[in-house]
Scaffold this motif. Structure first.
Motif, short mmCIF file in Angstrom:
data_model
loop_
_atom_site.label_atom_id
_atom_site.label_comp_id
_atom_site.label_asym_id
_atom_site.label_seq_id
_atom_site.Cartn_x
_atom_site.Cartn_y
_atom_site.Cartn_z
N VAL B 87 0.86 -1.18 0.00
CA VAL B 87 0.00 0.00 0.00
C VAL B 87 0.90 1.23 0.00
O VAL B 87 1.86 1.31 0.77
CB VAL B 87 -0.94 0.03 1.21
CG1 VAL B 87 -1.79 1.30 1.20
CG2 VAL B 87 -1.83 -1.20 1.23
N TYR B 88 0.60 2.17 -0.87
CA TYR B 88 1.37 3.39 -0.99
C TYR B 88 0.52 4.58 -0.54
O TYR B 88 -0.65 4.70 -0.93
CB TYR B 88 1.83 3.60 -2.43
CG TYR B 88 2.85 2.58 -2.87
CD1 TYR B 88 2.46 1.30 -3.27
CD2 TYR B 88 4.22 2.87 -2.84
CE1 TYR B 88 3.39 0.35 -3.63
CE2 TYR B 88 5.16 1.93 -3.21
CZ TYR B 88 4.74 0.67 -3.60
OH TYR B 88 5.67 -0.27 -3.96
N PHE B 103 -2.33 12.76 5.18
CA PHE B 103 -2.13 11.62 4.29
C PHE B 103 -3.32 11.41 3.37
O PHE B 103 -4.47 11.71 3.72
CB PHE B 103 -1.93 10.34 5.12
CG PHE B 103 -0.56 10.21 5.70
CD1 PHE B 103 -0.24 10.83 6.91
CD2 PHE B 103 0.42 9.48 5.06
CE1 PHE B 103 1.02 10.72 7.45
CE2 PHE B 103 1.69 9.35 5.60
CZ PHE B 103 2.00 9.97 6.79
N GLY B 104 -3.03 10.84 2.19
CA GLY B 104 -4.08 10.32 1.34
C GLY B 104 -4.57 8.99 1.91
O GLY B 104 -4.02 8.48 2.88
N THR B 105 -5.58 8.43 1.27
CA THR B 105 -6.22 7.23 1.80
C THR B 105 -5.55 5.94 1.34
O THR B 105 -5.96 4.85 1.73
CB THR B 105 -7.70 7.19 1.42
OG1 THR B 105 -7.83 7.41 0.01
CG2 THR B 105 -8.48 8.26 2.17
N GLY B 106 -4.51 6.04 0.53
CA GLY B 106 -3.73 4.87 0.17
C GLY B 106 -4.12 4.21 -1.14
O GLY B 106 -5.28 4.29 -1.57
N THR B 107 -3.14 3.58 -1.78
CA THR B 107 -3.34 2.79 -3.00
C THR B 107 -2.75 1.41 -2.79
O THR B 107 -1.56 1.30 -2.48
CB THR B 107 -2.66 3.46 -4.20
OG1 THR B 107 -3.27 4.73 -4.46
CG2 THR B 107 -2.76 2.57 -5.45
N GLN B 108 -3.58 0.40 -2.96
CA GLN B 108 -3.10 -0.98 -2.87
C GLN B 108 -2.58 -1.38 -4.24
O GLN B 108 -3.35 -1.52 -5.19
CB GLN B 108 -4.24 -1.91 -2.45
CG GLN B 108 -3.88 -3.39 -2.49
CD GLN B 108 -3.01 -3.81 -1.33
OE1 GLN B 108 -3.40 -3.72 -0.18
NE2 GLN B 108 -1.80 -4.27 -1.64
#
Lengths: 112, 113
Positions: B87-88, B103-108
Motif C-alpha cells: 500500500v502506498y 495523508f491520502g487514503t492509500g493505493t493498494q
C-alpha cells in the motif's frame, strides 16, 4: 539503536477501560506524532508534539490525550475506550532536518 | 486545513509494467510531499519525497512529479517487481504547520507475475 518502539504490540480492551499506548524513540528527535490507521481512511493524526513539554491536537483528537514529559517518550491515553477506537495506532518521530517522519511498528487495539 | 485525495484506491499491473499513483492537495501553501510504502503488517516507510521548489525527483525505479499550479503530485514506479506490491500513501505538509502531515487514503498496488 532501536529507533522507535511501541508497546504493546496488540491489545484487546473492554469498552470503558483506560488504556495507555507507549512510544519511545532513541533518535533524540524533537517532534513526535500519534496516528490511527483505519481501512479506507489512511493515516489520521491524533496528537503531536513539536518538542518536549508541548503538545497539540491533530485531525481526530477526541477521546485521546497525550503528554511529553521528556524527549524520548510520548504516551497516548484513551481515558474510556469505545469500540470506534478499534484501530492500528502508529507513533512517529522526526527531527528538524532532515524532517522525515519515522514510524514505529504499530499497536493493534481492539475495543469490545 | 489540508485535504489530500489519492487515486486509484487499487492498482493491478503486470510485472515489468509501470505504475502511476496520483494525489491532489487543497492548500497551495503546502511545501513538502512524501510518499510512504507500507507492506502488509508492517510500518509505513518513506520511499521518496519532493519539495515545492522542485518539479521532479527520481531514485532508481521510482520518481515523483509535482505540479504546483494544478496542486497535484504523482508517484511513478517503472519496471515493477513483485516486491513492489504494497500500500502506498502520499502526504502533504503545510508551510508554517510544523511537520504535520496530511495523508491520502492509500493505493493498494499488486504486481502480478
Amino acid at each position: 539503536i532501536a529507533g522507535i518502539t511501541q508497546a504493546p504490540t496488540s491489545q484487546i480492551l473492554a469498552a470503558g477501560r483506560r488504556m495507555t499506548l507507549r512510544c519511545t524513540q532513541d533518535m533524540r528527535h524533537n517532534a513526535m506524532y500519534w496516528y490511527r490507521q483505519d481501512l479506507g481512511l489512511g493515516l489520521r493524526l491524533i496528537h503531536y508534539s513539536n518538542t518536549a513539554g508541548t503538545t497539540g491536537k491533530g485531525e481526530v483528537p477526541d477521546g485521546y490525550s497525550v503528554s511529553r514529559a521528556n524527549t524520548d517518550d510520548f504516551p497516548l491515553t484513551l481515558a474510556s475506550a469505545v469500540p470506534s477506537q478499534t484501530s492500528v495506532y502508529f507513533c512517529a518521530s522526526s527531527d528538524e532536518a532532515p524532517d522525515t517522519q519515522y514510524f514505529g511498528p504499530g499497536t493493534r487495539l481492539t475495543v469490545l | 486545513g489540508e485535504n489530500v485525495e489519492q487515486h486509484p484506491s487499487t492498482l493491478s499491473v503486470q510485472e515489468g509494467d509501470s505504475a502511476v499513483i496520483k494525489c491532489t492537495y487543497s492548500d497551495s501553501a503546502s511545501n513538502y510531499f512524501p510518499w510512504y510504502k507500507q507492506e502488509l503488517g508492517k510500518r509505513p516507510q518513506l520511499i521518496i519525497d519532493i519539495r515545492s521548489n522542485v518539479g521532479e525527483k527520481k531514485d532508481q525505479r521510482i520518481a515523483v512529479t509535482l505540479n504546483k499550479t494544478a496542486k497535484h503530485f504523482s508517484l511513478h514506479i517503472t519496471e515493477t517487481q513483485p516486491e513492489d506490491s504494497a500500500v502506498y500513501f502520499c502526504a502533504a505538509r503545510l508551510t508554517g504547520g510544523g511537520n504535520k502531515l496530511t495523508f491520502g487514503t492509500g493505493t493498494q498496488l499488486k504486481v502480478e507475475l
